[in-house]
Design a protein around this motif. Sequence first.
Motif, PDB file in Angstrom:
ATOM      1  N   LYS A  13     -18.249 -17.370  15.864  1.00  0.00           N
ATOM      2  CA  LYS A  13     -18.027 -17.628  13.996  1.00  0.00           C
ATOM      3  C   LYS A  13     -16.687 -17.711  14.111  1.00  0.00           C
ATOM      4  N   VAL A  14     -16.588 -19.354  13.779  1.00  0.00           N
ATOM      5  CA  VAL A  14     -15.361 -20.059  13.327  1.00  0.00           C
ATOM      6  C   VAL A  14     -14.821 -20.241  11.804  1.00  0.00           C
ATOM      7  N   MET A  15     -13.911 -20.338  11.856  1.00  0.00           N
ATOM      8  CA  MET A  15     -13.358 -20.576  10.047  1.00  0.00           C
ATOM      9  C   MET A  15     -12.446 -21.221  10.141  1.00  0.00           C
ATOM     10  N   VAL A  16     -12.510 -22.345   9.253  1.00  0.00           N
ATOM     11  CA  VAL A  16     -11.227 -23.681   9.535  1.00  0.00           C
ATOM     12  C   VAL A  16     -10.026 -22.804   8.477  1.00  0.00           C
ATOM     13  N   ARG A  17      -8.779 -22.773   8.985  1.00  0.00           N
ATOM     14  CA  ARG A  17      -8.023 -22.059   8.751  1.00  0.00           C
ATOM     15  C   ARG A  17      -6.712 -22.515   7.738  1.00  0.00           C
ATOM     16  N   LYS A  18      -7.126 -23.858   8.129  1.00  0.00           N
ATOM     17  CA  LYS A  18      -5.446 -25.147   8.350  1.00  0.00           C
ATOM     18  C   LYS A  18      -6.379 -26.401   8.186  1.00  0.00           C
ATOM     19  N   VAL A  19      -5.795 -27.693   7.780  1.00  0.00           N
ATOM     20  CA  VAL A  19      -5.287 -28.740   7.850  1.00  0.00           C
ATOM     21  C   VAL A  19      -4.422 -29.065   7.380  1.00  0.00           C
ATOM     22  N   ALA A  20      -3.652 -30.197   8.731  1.00  0.00           N
ATOM     23  CA  ALA A  20      -3.141 -30.845   8.530  1.00  0.00           C
ATOM     24  C   ALA A  20      -2.390 -31.541   7.019  1.00  0.00           C
ATOM     25  N   PRO A  21      -1.548 -32.126   7.017  1.00  0.00           N
ATOM     26  CA  PRO A  21      -1.284 -32.865   5.637  1.00  0.00           C
ATOM     27  C   PRO A  21      -2.210 -34.536   6.016  1.00  0.00           C
ATOM     28  N   MET A  22      -2.324 -34.781   7.328  1.00  0.00           N
ATOM     29  CA  MET A  22      -3.144 -36.337   7.550  1.00  0.00           C
ATOM     30  C   MET A  22      -4.327 -36.134   7.803  1.00  0.00           C
ATOM     31  N   GLY A  23      -5.152 -34.546   7.734  1.00  0.00           N
ATOM     32  CA  GLY A  23      -6.157 -34.414   8.170  1.00  0.00           C
ATOM     33  C   GLY A  23      -6.284 -34.189   9.796  1.00  0.00           C
ATOM     34  N   ASP A  24      -4.822 -34.424  10.315  1.00  0.00           N
ATOM     35  CA  ASP A  24      -5.707 -34.301  12.399  1.00  0.00           C
ATOM     36  C   ASP A  24      -3.693 -33.412  12.826  1.00  0.00           C
ATOM     37  N   PRO A  25      -3.999 -31.950  13.213  1.00  0.00           N
ATOM     38  CA  PRO A  25      -5.203 -31.360  13.658  1.00  0.00           C
ATOM     39  C   PRO A  25      -5.482 -30.443  12.563  1.00  0.00           C
ATOM     40  N   ILE A  26      -6.536 -29.859  13.100  1.00  0.00           N
ATOM     41  CA  ILE A  26      -7.180 -28.847  12.227  1.00  0.00           C
ATOM     42  C   ILE A  26      -7.113 -27.051  13.280  1.00  0.00           C
ATOM     43  N   GLU A  27      -6.623 -26.433  12.034  1.00  0.00           N
ATOM     44  CA  GLU A  27      -5.881 -24.781  12.617  1.00  0.00           C
ATOM     45  C   GLU A  27      -7.272 -23.767  12.101  1.00  0.00           C
ATOM     46  N   LEU A  28      -7.963 -22.656  13.822  1.00  0.00           N
ATOM     47  CA  LEU A  28      -9.755 -22.645  13.343  1.00  0.00           C
ATOM     48  C   LEU A  28      -8.798 -21.227  14.161  1.00  0.00           C
ATOM     49  N   PHE A  29      -9.980 -20.139  13.399  1.00  0.00           N
ATOM     50  CA  PHE A  29      -8.982 -18.991  13.334  1.00  0.00           C
ATOM     51  C   PHE A  29     -10.842 -18.102  13.718  1.00  0.00           C
ATOM     52  N   LEU A  30     -10.739 -17.876  15.229  1.00  0.00           N
ATOM     53  CA  LEU A  30     -11.986 -17.071  15.789  1.00  0.00           C
ATOM     54  C   LEU A  30     -11.367 -16.289  16.909  1.00  0.00           C
ATOM     55  N   ARG A  31     -12.340 -15.285  16.970  1.00  0.00           N
ATOM     56  CA  ARG A  31     -11.994 -14.277  17.721  1.00  0.00           C
ATOM     57  C   ARG A  31     -10.350 -13.181  17.901  1.00  0.00           C
ATOM     58  N   GLY A  32     -10.036 -12.911  16.337  1.00  0.00           N
ATOM     59  CA  GLY A  32      -9.178 -12.517  16.506  1.00  0.00           C
ATOM     60  C   GLY A  32      -7.644 -13.430  16.108  1.00  0.00           C
ATOM     61  N   TYR A  33      -7.555 -14.895  16.737  1.00  0.00           N
ATOM     62  CA  TYR A  33      -6.741 -15.778  16.537  1.00  0.00           C
ATOM     63  C   TYR A  33      -6.710 -16.967  16.111  1.00  0.00           C
ATOM     64  N   GLU A  34      -5.379 -17.283  15.749  1.00  0.00           N
ATOM     65  CA  GLU A  34      -5.804 -19.083  15.221  1.00  0.00           C
ATOM     66  C   GLU A  34      -5.360 -19.787  16.779  1.00  0.00           C
ATOM     67  N   LEU A  35      -6.148 -20.884  16.369  1.00  0.00           N
ATOM     68  CA  LEU A  35      -6.157 -22.152  17.482  1.00  0.00           C
ATOM     69  C   LEU A  35      -6.519 -23.292  16.536  1.00  0.00           C
ATOM     70  N   THR A  36      -5.098 -24.281  17.375  1.00  0.00           N
ATOM     71  CA  THR A  36      -4.944 -25.375  16.906  1.00  0.00           C
ATOM     72  C   THR A  36      -6.057 -26.591  17.629  1.00  0.00           C
ATOM     73  N   ILE A  37      -6.967 -27.236  16.813  1.00  0.00           N
ATOM     74  CA  ILE A  37      -7.048 -28.251  17.774  1.00  0.00           C
ATOM     75  C   ILE A  37      -7.360 -30.097  16.756  1.00  0.00           C
ATOM     76  N   ARG A  38      -6.756 -30.838  17.890  1.00  0.00           N
ATOM     77  CA  ARG A  38      -7.685 -31.921  17.590  1.00  0.00           C
ATOM     78  C   ARG A  38      -8.655 -32.444  17.102  1.00  0.00           C
ATOM     79  N   LEU A  39      -9.358 -33.276  15.806  1.00  0.00           N
ATOM     80  CA  LEU A  39     -10.616 -33.343  15.641  1.00  0.00           C
ATOM     81  C   LEU A  39     -11.872 -34.191  16.337  1.00  0.00           C
ATOM     82  N   GLU A  40     -10.627 -35.530  17.561  1.00  0.00           N
ATOM     83  CA  GLU A  40     -11.391 -35.946  18.528  1.00  0.00           C
ATOM     84  C   GLU A  40     -12.562 -34.579  19.119  1.00  0.00           C
ATOM     85  N   ASP A  41     -11.274 -33.874  19.397  1.00  0.00           N
ATOM     86  CA  ASP A  41     -11.675 -32.305  20.448  1.00  0.00           C
ATOM     87  C   ASP A  41     -13.001 -32.185  19.789  1.00  0.00           C
TER      88      ASP A  41
END
Length: 81
Positions: free
Chosen positions: A37-65
């Motif tokens: 299960k993942v949740m979008v926590r934050k979105v950068a001002p220009m929309g890329d990258p996004i910060e996800l919350f999963l498995r008890g930690y935050e992860l930032t990935i590019r929209l391309e990925d």
Amino acid sequence: MTLDMLKFGKQAVITAVGGEGALRCRLLDMGLIPKTKVMVRKVAPMGDPIELFLRGYELTIRLEDARNIEIEPVEEGAGEK
């Protein structure tokens, strides 16, 4: 639906991880595996990258990925009493 289309504050469950070679391995190593299960926590001002919350930690990935990750949205309040 892919992870890059998930809106801020919404949750989803990963159904498949695409990509080839090193990219797919990197995504899986970061914990982006099916049935997670993942949740979008934050979105950068220009929309890329996004910060996800999963498995008890935050992860930032590019929209391309994120486009390589298939998801199924979780309905609000589903499974809660």
